[in-house]
Design an enzyme around this catalytic site. Sequence first.
Site, mmCIF file in Angstrom:
data_model
loop_
_atom_site.group_PDB
_atom_site.id
_atom_site.type_symbol
_atom_site.label_atom_id
_atom_site.label_comp_id
_atom_site.label_asym_id
_atom_site.label_seq_id
_atom_site.Cartn_x
_atom_site.Cartn_y
_atom_site.Cartn_z
ATOM 1 N N GLY A 14 0.774 -1.231 0.000
ATOM 2 C CA GLY A 14 0.000 0.000 0.000
ATOM 3 C C GLY A 14 0.809 1.287 0.000
ATOM 4 O O GLY A 14 0.328 2.316 0.479
ATOM 5 N N ARG A 67 -15.689 -14.643 -10.317
ATOM 6 C CA ARG A 67 -15.098 -13.306 -10.145
ATOM 7 C C ARG A 67 -16.155 -12.209 -10.114
ATOM 8 O O ARG A 67 -16.021 -11.206 -9.409
ATOM 9 C CB ARG A 67 -14.165 -12.986 -11.325
ATOM 10 N N ARG A 93 -6.004 -8.667 -8.532
ATOM 11 C CA ARG A 93 -7.151 -9.398 -9.038
ATOM 12 C C ARG A 93 -7.550 -8.787 -10.375
ATOM 13 O O ARG A 93 -7.476 -7.556 -10.527
ATOM 14 C CB ARG A 93 -8.360 -9.246 -8.090
ATOM 15 N N HIS A 111 0.492 0.890 -13.074
ATOM 16 C CA HIS A 111 1.204 -0.296 -13.538
ATOM 17 C C HIS A 111 2.684 0.073 -13.659
ATOM 18 O O HIS A 111 3.015 1.123 -14.224
ATOM 19 C CB HIS A 111 0.643 -0.723 -14.902
ATOM 20 N N ASP A 143 -10.178 -0.888 -18.233
ATOM 21 C CA ASP A 143 -11.214 -1.469 -19.085
ATOM 22 C C ASP A 143 -11.214 -2.981 -18.868
ATOM 23 O O ASP A 143 -10.646 -3.461 -17.883
ATOM 24 C CB ASP A 143 -11.004 -1.058 -20.553
ATOM 25 N N ASP A 147 -4.366 -4.393 -18.047
ATOM 26 C CA ASP A 147 -3.470 -3.250 -18.282
ATOM 27 C C ASP A 147 -3.617 -2.673 -19.688
ATOM 28 O O ASP A 147 -2.640 -2.237 -20.300
ATOM 29 C CB ASP A 147 -1.998 -3.653 -18.024
HETATM 30 C C1 GRF Z 1 3.117 -1.112 -7.575
HETATM 31 O O1 GRF Z 1 4.344 -1.359 -8.201
HETATM 32 C C2 GRF Z 1 2.041 -0.927 -8.601
HETATM 33 O O2 GRF Z 1 2.496 -0.329 -9.769
HETATM 34 C C3 GRF Z 1 1.608 -2.335 -8.880
HETATM 35 O O3 GRF Z 1 1.669 -2.979 -7.631
HETATM 36 C C4 GRF Z 1 2.612 -2.320 -6.805
HETATM 37 C C5 GRF Z 1 1.890 -1.946 -5.561
HETATM 38 O O4 GRF Z 1 2.762 -1.422 -4.594
HETATM 39 N N1 GRF Z 1 0.310 -2.350 -9.490
HETATM 40 P P1 GRF Z 1 2.155 -0.773 -3.276
HETATM 41 O O5 GRF Z 1 1.247 -1.815 -2.652
HETATM 42 O O6 GRF Z 1 1.423 0.469 -3.666
HETATM 43 O O7 GRF Z 1 3.347 -0.496 -2.419
#
Ligand code: GRF
Length: 220
Positions: A14, A67, A93, A111, A143, A147
């Site tokens: 997080g 899901r 997820r 991402h 979407d 990604d």
């Molecule tokens: C980050 O690298 C983000 O780009 C990817 O998952 C990671 C999450 O890191 N989707 P955090 O939990 O915010 O530290």
Amino acid sequence: MKRLRIGALASGGGTNLQAIIDRAADGSLAVDVVLVISNKADAGALERARQAGISALYIDHRPYSDRRDYDRAIVAALMEAGVDTVVLAGFMRIVTDVLIDAFPQRILNIHPALLPAFPGLHVQKKALDYGARFAGCTVHLVDGGVDTGPIVAQAVVPVLDNDDEASLSARILVQEHKLYPLALQLLAEGRLQVDGRRVRVSGAAPENVALINPPCPEST
Ligand code: GRF
């Protein structure tokens, strides 16, 4: 300006969530994070939410065989909290049309690669293994694909010769923590216009506000 009411979905530590919470708290980002949901009971993101006085909800995905049923539970919680914008922050997820249709063009993801290169998992390593000279991160609208949604903002991070997965990931993460709040602020200010795959930023500064391009460090 109407502040965004954010619901964040996270599975991990997080740190992106924390960056958003911190920017909201210091007044530089016009959002209120009102709910954090995780599919992992021990997610650091849930603890960060609690520390910040934000509702933290663990919804285990395992009892849901479908899901879409899981997403229905998430949508119900987000609606109940009056969320208008959903932030995926390390949510491991794949989301379904149930969530996407409930918040049309109001779901963002971050991402750790320069999309459309390297979607999916372990993408910092993939960039290294490919020999890319630039890596980075992307904030995009979500979407139905993995990604694949329209790109809102990207930050470029040079790949250094001595990088390994950990060092490159760490430098990308620093940029993620700037980029996600930037994208959310543009959304809060109503400055994002979605036109098919293109997301235009109105009232942009002369430099492209959607691109951070840190200089390559000097050799030592
Ligand atoms: C980050 O690298 C983000 O780009 C990817 O998952 C990671 C999450 O890191 N989707 P955090 O939990 O915010 O530290």
